[in-house]
Design a protein around this motif. Structure first.
Motif, PDB file in Angstrom:
ATOM      1  N   ALA A   1       3.538   6.379  -5.455  1.00  0.00           N
ATOM      2  CA  ALA A   1       3.497   6.500  -6.946  1.00  0.00           C
ATOM      3  C   ALA A   1       2.202   7.439  -7.193  1.00  0.00           C
ATOM      4  O   ALA A   1       2.453   8.113  -8.234  1.00  0.00           O
ATOM      5  CB  ALA A   1       3.138   5.015  -7.480  1.00  0.00           C
ATOM      6  N   SER A   2       1.070   7.176  -6.503  1.00  0.00           N
ATOM      7  CA  SER A   2       0.072   8.022  -6.993  1.00  0.00           C
ATOM      8  C   SER A   2       0.187   9.405  -6.467  1.00  0.00           C
ATOM      9  O   SER A   2      -0.038  10.549  -7.119  1.00  0.00           O
ATOM     10  CB  SER A   2      -1.215   7.585  -6.199  1.00  0.00           C
ATOM     11  OG  SER A   2      -1.765   6.305  -6.537  1.00  0.00           O
TER      12      SER A   2
ATOM     13  N   GLU B   1      -5.623  -5.761  -4.947  1.00  0.00           N
ATOM     14  CA  GLU B   1      -4.316  -5.145  -5.102  1.00  0.00           C
ATOM     15  C   GLU B   1      -4.283  -3.820  -4.387  1.00  0.00           C
ATOM     16  O   GLU B   1      -5.493  -3.153  -4.344  1.00  0.00           O
ATOM     17  CB  GLU B   1      -4.009  -4.982  -6.498  1.00  0.00           C
ATOM     18  CG  GLU B   1      -3.693  -6.311  -7.287  1.00  0.00           C
ATOM     19  CD  GLU B   1      -2.393  -6.750  -6.952  1.00  0.00           C
ATOM     20  OE1 GLU B   1      -1.539  -6.372  -6.123  1.00  0.00           O
ATOM     21  OE2 GLU B   1      -1.823  -7.887  -7.651  1.00  0.00           O
ATOM     22  N   PRO B   2      -3.374  -3.457  -3.575  1.00  0.00           N
ATOM     23  CA  PRO B   2      -3.377  -2.064  -3.146  1.00  0.00           C
ATOM     24  C   PRO B   2      -3.673  -1.167  -3.626  1.00  0.00           C
ATOM     25  O   PRO B   2      -4.411  -0.026  -3.304  1.00  0.00           O
ATOM     26  CB  PRO B   2      -1.852  -2.131  -2.578  1.00  0.00           C
ATOM     27  CG  PRO B   2      -1.217  -3.458  -2.440  1.00  0.00           C
ATOM     28  CD  PRO B   2      -1.985  -4.173  -3.574  1.00  0.00           C
ATOM     29  N   GLU B   3      -3.239  -1.053  -5.097  1.00  0.00           N
ATOM     30  CA  GLU B   3      -3.672   0.014  -6.105  1.00  0.00           C
ATOM     31  C   GLU B   3      -5.192   0.405  -6.086  1.00  0.00           C
ATOM     32  O   GLU B   3      -5.715   1.452  -6.331  1.00  0.00           O
ATOM     33  CB  GLU B   3      -3.197  -0.228  -7.418  1.00  0.00           C
ATOM     34  CG  GLU B   3      -1.732  -0.240  -7.452  1.00  0.00           C
ATOM     35  CD  GLU B   3      -0.829  -1.402  -6.978  1.00  0.00           C
ATOM     36  OE1 GLU B   3       0.233  -1.419  -6.993  1.00  0.00           O
ATOM     37  OE2 GLU B   3      -1.574  -2.355  -6.688  1.00  0.00           O
ATOM     38  N   SER B   4      -6.114  -0.603  -5.826  1.00  0.00           N
ATOM     39  CA  SER B   4      -7.468  -0.457  -5.686  1.00  0.00           C
ATOM     40  C   SER B   4      -7.861   0.276  -4.881  1.00  0.00           C
ATOM     41  O   SER B   4      -9.133   0.679  -4.753  1.00  0.00           O
ATOM     42  CB  SER B   4      -8.105  -1.929  -6.055  1.00  0.00           C
ATOM     43  OG  SER B   4      -7.911  -2.841  -4.800  1.00  0.00           O
TER      44      SER B   4
ATOM     45  N   ARG C   1       3.702   1.689  -1.360  1.00  0.00           N
ATOM     46  CA  ARG C   1       4.393   1.748  -2.680  1.00  0.00           C
ATOM     47  C   ARG C   1       3.601   2.711  -3.615  1.00  0.00           C
ATOM     48  O   ARG C   1       3.493   3.403  -4.435  1.00  0.00           O
ATOM     49  CB  ARG C   1       4.911   0.364  -3.220  1.00  0.00           C
ATOM     50  CG  ARG C   1       5.742   0.741  -4.595  1.00  0.00           C
ATOM     51  CD  ARG C   1       6.079  -0.295  -5.083  1.00  0.00           C
ATOM     52  NE  ARG C   1       6.651  -0.428  -6.501  1.00  0.00           N
ATOM     53  CZ  ARG C   1       8.020  -0.050  -6.529  1.00  0.00           C
ATOM     54  NH1 ARG C   1       8.894  -0.146  -5.602  1.00  0.00           N
ATOM     55  NH2 ARG C   1       8.505   0.016  -7.858  1.00  0.00           N
ATOM     56  N   ALA C   2       2.125   1.911  -3.360  1.00  0.00           N
ATOM     57  CA  ALA C   2       1.127   2.320  -4.381  1.00  0.00           C
ATOM     58  C   ALA C   2       0.628   3.834  -4.163  1.00  0.00           C
ATOM     59  O   ALA C   2       0.426   4.622  -4.893  1.00  0.00           O
ATOM     60  CB  ALA C   2      -0.094   1.291  -4.252  1.00  0.00           C
TER      61      ALA C   2
ATOM     62  N   THR D   1      -1.014  -8.204  -0.161  1.00  0.00           N
ATOM     63  CA  THR D   1       0.407  -7.697   0.150  1.00  0.00           C
ATOM     64  C   THR D   1       1.155  -8.854   0.825  1.00  0.00           C
ATOM     65  O   THR D   1       0.833  -9.918   1.103  1.00  0.00           O
ATOM     66  CB  THR D   1       0.194  -6.795   1.112  1.00  0.00           C
ATOM     67  OG1 THR D   1      -0.262  -7.019   2.463  1.00  0.00           O
ATOM     68  CG2 THR D   1      -0.759  -5.399   0.770  1.00  0.00           C
TER      69      THR D   1
ATOM     70  N   PHE E   1       0.880  -1.208   0.194  1.00  0.00           N
ATOM     71  CA  PHE E   1       0.044   0.137   0.062  1.00  0.00           C
ATOM     72  C   PHE E   1       0.758   1.179   0.061  1.00  0.00           C
ATOM     73  O   PHE E   1       0.516   2.231  -0.752  1.00  0.00           O
ATOM     74  CB  PHE E   1      -0.950  -0.105   1.164  1.00  0.00           C
ATOM     75  CG  PHE E   1      -1.853   0.964   1.239  1.00  0.00           C
ATOM     76  CD1 PHE E   1      -3.183   1.105   0.554  1.00  0.00           C
ATOM     77  CD2 PHE E   1      -1.945   2.252   1.888  1.00  0.00           C
ATOM     78  CE1 PHE E   1      -4.051   2.043   0.432  1.00  0.00           C
ATOM     79  CE2 PHE E   1      -2.676   3.026   2.185  1.00  0.00           C
ATOM     80  CZ  PHE E   1      -3.973   3.117   1.188  1.00  0.00           C
TER      81      PHE E   1
ATOM     82  N   ILE F   1      -6.285   2.827  -3.347  1.00  0.00           N
ATOM     83  CA  ILE F   1      -5.646   4.287  -3.252  1.00  0.00           C
ATOM     84  C   ILE F   1      -6.669   5.379  -3.657  1.00  0.00           C
ATOM     85  O   ILE F   1      -6.756   6.376  -2.850  1.00  0.00           O
ATOM     86  CB  ILE F   1      -4.532   4.327  -4.308  1.00  0.00           C
ATOM     87  CG1 ILE F   1      -3.265   3.224  -3.756  1.00  0.00           C
ATOM     88  CG2 ILE F   1      -4.020   5.571  -4.495  1.00  0.00           C
ATOM     89  CD1 ILE F   1      -2.665   3.703  -2.314  1.00  0.00           C
TER      90      ILE F   1
END
Length: 238
Positions: A19-20, A200-203, A15-16, A183, A13, A205
């Motif tokens: 990046a955002s 996925e963690p990206e979902s 890292r995601a 994770t 999470f 964010i």
């Protein structure tokens, strides 16, 4: 440009989120215990933003001061995300079998370290009228066999967040429960099991970005409820 500190940023999470925020042009101070991963992430994000990568254990006082010093280079702090956590023993153990020293280590990283970093960051956060996000878990409010050590640390972190909100009403203080995610830490909780059904963690964010953008009253929020409960004002970017 706004500045954020994200602990535990080399994977999952953290890292995601890094990046955002980098794509949005935020300055970032990121930390993690794995220097190679952290350096690789910093190299990727530097294309979009200014990034300071500080490798080390957030449970260590000297390391936390290095993080605070890196923030000073940017001159302000708009967001502190206490994301770094440790699970404890893997496989998970019942509380009756959890050695006191193992629980102490979980509390050191998951509870004491966030407060210590908040204390170092409070002047910069206050000057910017910033916000703090402490990563929580449903284990803080529900009771699962084996999750007692981790859960009690997160429950205490929720209490800490609410108390800081009462003591410092000029800032926003959030406990954010993202829900189950795919994770490495979640995999460690279920060694040998298939956790590919977890998101996925990206979902998750977008839910946290909504919290950051809309700045509702301080409190405990979940990724699920943010999808419906918090309305984004007109003109605020996602």
């Amino acid at each position: 440009m706004p500045t954020a500190v994200i602990t535990g940023a080399s994977a999952g999470f953290g890292r995601a989120l890094a990046a955002s925020l980098a794509e949005r042009g935020w300055n970032l101070v990121i930390d993690a215990r794995r220097p190679d991963r952290l350096r690789q992430l910093a190299d990727e994000l530097n294309r979009h933003a200014q990034v300071r990568a500080i490798a080390g254990d957030v449970g260590d006082d000297e390391h936390r001061h290095r993080v605070a010093d890196a923030v000073a280079e940017f001159g302000s702090l708009d967001l502190l995300v206490n994301n770094a956590s440790i699970l404890g023993p893997s496989p998970l153990l019942p509380l009756a079998e959890l050695a006191p020293e193992r629980l102490t280590d979980v509390l050191r990283v998951n509870l004491v370290a966030p407060l210590a970093l908040i204390q170092l960051s409070l002047p910069a956060l206050t000057a910017a009228g910033g916000l703090v996000v402490n990563l929580s878990s449903d284990a803080a409010v529900a009771h699962y066999p084996g999750w007692g050590g981790y859960g009690c640390a997160k429950a205490a972190l929720d209490h800490l967040s609410a108390t800081l909100a009462a003591e410092n009403p000029g800032l926003r203080w959030y406990s954010f429960d993202p829900g189950d995610m795919r994770t490495e830490m979640h995999q460690a909780a279920f060694p040998g099991e298939d956790i590919s059904d977890r998101p996925e963690p990206e979902s998750v964010i977008p839910a946290l970005l909504r919290l950051i953008d809309t700045r509702p009253p301080s409190g405990r929020y979940t990724g699920t409820e943010l999808g419906d409960a918090v309305q984004i004002p007109e003109g605020v970017s996602r």
